[in-house]
Design a protein around this motif. Structure first.
Motif, PDB file in Angstrom:
ATOM      1  N   LYS A 288       0.840  -1.332   0.342  1.00 26.59           N
ATOM      2  CA  LYS A 288      -0.307  -0.224  -0.005  1.00 26.59           C
ATOM      3  C   LYS A 288       0.787   1.423  -0.011  1.00 26.59           C
ATOM      4  CE  LYS A 288      -0.729   0.226   5.006  1.00 26.59           C
ATOM      5  NZ  LYS A 288      -0.025  -1.408   5.814  1.00 26.59           N
ATOM      6  N   ASN A 289       1.672   1.525   0.688  1.00 25.43           N
ATOM      7  CA  ASN A 289       2.368   2.511   0.125  1.00 25.43           C
ATOM      8  C   ASN A 289       3.628   2.685  -0.442  1.00 25.43           C
ATOM      9  OD1 ASN A 289       2.852   2.965   3.471  1.00 25.43           O
ATOM     10  ND2 ASN A 289       3.943   0.366   3.873  1.00 25.43           N
ATOM     11  N   GLY A 290       3.616   2.356  -0.859  1.00 22.65           N
ATOM     12  CA  GLY A 290       4.383   2.356  -2.684  1.00 22.65           C
ATOM     13  C   GLY A 290       2.618   2.464  -4.154  1.00 22.65           C
ATOM     14  N   LEU A 291       1.862   1.769  -3.387  1.00 25.97           N
ATOM     15  CA  LEU A 291       0.990   1.931  -4.540  1.00 25.97           C
ATOM     16  C   LEU A 291      -0.398   2.831  -4.276  1.00 25.97           C
ATOM     17  CD1 LEU A 291       0.096  -1.705  -4.614  1.00 25.97           C
ATOM     18  CD2 LEU A 291       1.409  -0.474  -7.091  1.00 25.97           C
ATOM     19  N   MET A 292      -0.858   3.559  -3.059  1.00 27.08           N
ATOM     20  CA  MET A 292      -1.841   4.191  -2.463  1.00 27.08           C
ATOM     21  C   MET A 292      -0.973   5.787  -2.912  1.00 27.08           C
ATOM     22  SD  MET A 292      -4.612   1.996  -2.429  1.00 27.08           S
ATOM     23  CE  MET A 292      -5.710   2.849  -1.475  1.00 27.08           C
ATOM     24  N   PRO A 293      -2.325   6.486  -3.444  1.00 22.24           N
ATOM     25  CA  PRO A 293      -2.055   8.215  -2.755  1.00 22.24           C
ATOM     26  C   PRO A 293      -1.951   8.051  -1.608  1.00 22.24           C
ATOM     27  CG  PRO A 293      -4.643   7.873  -3.471  1.00 22.24           C
ATOM     28  CD  PRO A 293      -3.279   5.952  -3.985  1.00 22.24           C
ATOM     29  N   LYS A 294      -1.062   9.491  -1.237  1.00 19.63           N
ATOM     30  CA  LYS A 294      -0.722   9.379   0.710  1.00 19.63           C
ATOM     31  C   LYS A 294      -2.917   9.599   1.381  1.00 19.63           C
ATOM     32  CE  LYS A 294       3.627  11.515   0.698  1.00 19.63           C
ATOM     33  NZ  LYS A 294       4.384  13.003   0.985  1.00 19.63           N
ATOM     34  N   TRP A 295      -3.040  10.529   0.652  1.00 20.05           N
ATOM     35  CA  TRP A 295      -4.354  10.646   1.470  1.00 20.05           C
ATOM     36  C   TRP A 295      -5.278   9.381   1.951  1.00 20.05           C
ATOM     37  CZ3 TRP A 295      -8.931   9.138  -0.395  1.00 20.05           C
ATOM     38  CH2 TRP A 295      -9.323   8.702  -2.439  1.00 20.05           C
ATOM     39  N   ALA A 296      -4.757   8.241   1.150  1.00 18.09           N
ATOM     40  CA  ALA A 296      -5.701   7.084   0.910  1.00 18.09           C
ATOM     41  C   ALA A 296      -5.286   6.139   1.812  1.00 18.09           C
ATOM     42  CB  ALA A 296      -5.713   6.393  -0.465  1.00 18.09           C
ATOM     43  N   LEU A 297      -4.242   6.034   2.870  1.00 17.57           N
ATOM     44  CA  LEU A 297      -3.758   5.920   3.884  1.00 17.57           C
ATOM     45  C   LEU A 297      -4.032   6.667   4.952  1.00 17.57           C
ATOM     46  CD1 LEU A 297      -0.511   5.564   2.197  1.00 17.57           C
ATOM     47  CD2 LEU A 297      -1.660   3.990   2.480  1.00 17.57           C
ATOM     48  N   ALA A 298      -4.408   7.772   4.838  1.00 11.90           N
ATOM     49  CA  ALA A 298      -5.137   8.059   6.470  1.00 11.90           C
ATOM     50  C   ALA A 298      -5.962   7.490   7.364  1.00 11.90           C
ATOM     51  CB  ALA A 298      -5.275   9.395   5.740  1.00 11.90           C
ATOM     52  N   GLY A 299      -5.532   6.870   9.237  1.00 14.59           N
ATOM     53  CA  GLY A 299      -7.004   6.151   9.795  1.00 14.59           C
ATOM     54  C   GLY A 299      -5.894   5.373   9.578  1.00 14.59           C
ATOM     55  N   GLY A 300      -5.107   4.637   8.683  1.00 13.02           N
ATOM     56  CA  GLY A 300      -4.374   2.702   9.086  1.00 13.02           C
ATOM     57  C   GLY A 300      -5.472   2.171   7.881  1.00 13.02           C
TER      58      GLY A 300
END
Ligand SMILES: [Zn+2]
Length: 512
Positions: A288-300
């Protein structure tokens, strides 16, 4: 004349002392590399309880076990300053740390990348209860501190929050942490700004601790990231350490020279900045860290999956993902310890697009929805950059081990087998120093990392030409071989090349 007599008297009394002691182990005739970077010398070593009780040339001694070390190298056990062995230590049977001790590692640092707890005393008690195959030291993790006070969303701390966070770092330092670790690629640490980290690092500085970091960027923004580390070191006034130093992504290949020049410059200006490195061309982290946009990672993870199920968010995420090229997708390979996804290990994102007959955005979404924690290797480094970094006198060996990657099984042995013996990048005394004395000194581990009377008997015995890394990108979880003896605090965890199933590791509190 006087000094000659005095010298003889000392030699004589040293001899007497050696003869009067009964050692648990006496290893004779080995070529001793003492961990300071000095070349090897033929010496005998006596071990008594958990300490090295004798280093010298005497042979007339009493010992319970006498080991003939002729033809072997004896050195301090290796110290691994960046691992994710935390979960290995908490689970039954993996607390032997076989992947590490098979490489000759006798001390691991946990709490890396900001993932460690600030409740160091509790953490150490948990480890001690199970027992440890190797010694363990720990960092306070910025991630746990920030999560406790601010949660995992995109927020900035107010004054009171910052005070609260500082108290947690203080707790960790008082309970024996080596310093503060960060992983600025990871939620929620990714939302932090430099001044927040400076404030928390000042607490570590107060206790003589260190700042250890997985930098914000190891790709295009690498220079800004190194500059951030430098700012933190200068403003908080503490030694800093870059973990798994690298330049990642083909467009950045060759930029190790820029990074090295910058670090050398601030080192000559007086900043204590060092790094550790693993000798492999692929990294490993949550996909997820390399694939997703940062905003979509918020909250876990839970929130990420919610977004993947939300039609509006999903649209934006897919739009972000679809620009990935085949070339990029071929470089990312699923590699997970998670049993539910192990059947995909070894397959690249490109392979999965072919196999599932789906475009990359659908493959990524399916993977992360079903296995939000799935990890992957990214083959994004260039061998020459790795060698450039490895030659620097401020770079130590550190595995970043713990996941399904050869670095867990073969970092230190790869250095001996390939960098030292095959490619002759540096001599054996340096390979040993950058994994023992240099590391112990930087992280202030008292009485470890050198072969010296009174030091802990973390000692290994091996023939460099017999050391085999074994693990590679195809056969990942193969243990290294070549260690004849590995002593941890005077007890063998490997004896005549076999595991003893002993757990003599101790927790190491800073300064103790
Ligand atoms: Zn990391």
């Amino acid at each position: 004349m006087k000094s000659v007599i005095l010298g003889l008297a000392l030699l004589y009394s040293g001899t007497l002392a050696a003869q009067q002691k009964v050692f648990d182990y006496f290893i004779k005739n080995a070529t001793v590399y003492d961990g300071t970077g000095a070349p090897g010398a033929k010496l005998n070593i006596g071990i008594q309880q958990d300490k090295i009780a004798y280093v010298g040339t005497d042979t007339l001694v009493k010992a319970t076990h006498i080991i003939d070390g002729a033809g072997y190298v004896l050195s301090p056990g290796f110290i691994d300053p960046h691992t994710h062995a935390d979960r290995w230590l908490k689970a039954k049977d993996t607390n032997y740390l076989y992947p590490w001790i098979a490489q000759g590692v006798t001390t691991v640092f946990v709490g890396s990348d900001g993932f460690g707890t600030y409740r160091i005393a509790d953490e150490f008690a948990t480890f001690e209860e199970k027992g440890m195959g190797a010694n363990v030291a720990a960092f306070v993790g910025f991630g746990s501190v920030r999560t406790h006070v601010l949660g995992r969303d995109v927020v900035q701390p107010g004054k009171v929050d910052l005070v609260e966070m500082k108290l947690l770092v203080e707790q960790g330092m008082q309970e024996g942490a080596l310093g503060l670790s960060t992983g600025l690629l990871y939620v929620p640490q990714i939302w932090s700004k430099t001044p927040e980290i400076v404030e928390l690092s000042k607490v570590a500085a107060k206790y003589g601790g260190i700042y250890d970091t997985h930098m914000r960027s190891e790709t295009g923004n690498i220079i800004n990231s190194v500059n951030e580390v430098i700012t933190i070191g200068k403003e908080a006034g503490l030694p800093v350490h870059i973990s798994h130093i690298k330049v990642s992504g083909p467009s950045n290949w060759g930029r190790s020279t820029e990074v090295i020049a910058l670090i050398n410059k601030v080192r000559t200006e007086g900043l204590d900045i060092t790094a550790n490195q693993y000798p492999f061309v692929a990294s490993l982290t949550g996909l997820k860290n390399g694939l997703m946009p940062k905003w979509a990672l918020a909250g876990g993870n839970t929130k990420m999956v919610e977004r993947l199920n939300d039609p509006e968010d999903l649209k934006k995420i897919k739009a972000f993902l679809k620009d990935r090229t085949d070339e990029q997708n071929k470089r990312v390979v699923v590699s997970s310890l998670d049993k539910s996804v192990q059947h995909l290990n070894g397959k690249s994102l490109y392979d999965l697009c072919q196999e599932w007959q789906m475009p990359i955005e659908d493959v990524a979404v399916k993977l992360l929805k079903e296995h939000p924690g799935v990890s992957g290797m990214s083959f994004t480094m260039d061998e020459q950059d790795i060698i450039n970094f490895s030659k620097q006198p401020w770079v130590m060996t550190g595995s970043d081990g713990g996941g399904f990657h050869p670095r867990t099984y073969a970092t230190f042995t790869q250095i001996v087998e390939n960098f030292c013996m095959a490619k002759e990048v540096f001599p054996l005394e340096w390979a040993i120093h950058r994994a023992t004395g240099m590391t112990a000194k930087k992280f202030k581990l008292p009485n470890r990392g050198e072969i010296k009377e009174g030091y802990y008997a973390d000692v290994i015995l091996f023939k460099p030409e017999e050391v085999k890394a074994n693990s590679d990108f195809v056969n990942i979880d193969r243990l290294s071989e070549g260690m004849r003896y590995v002593f941890v605090n005077g007890k063998p965890v490997i004896e005549e090349k076999s595991f003893t199933k002993e757990l003599p590791g101790k927790t190491i509190k800073k300064g103790q």
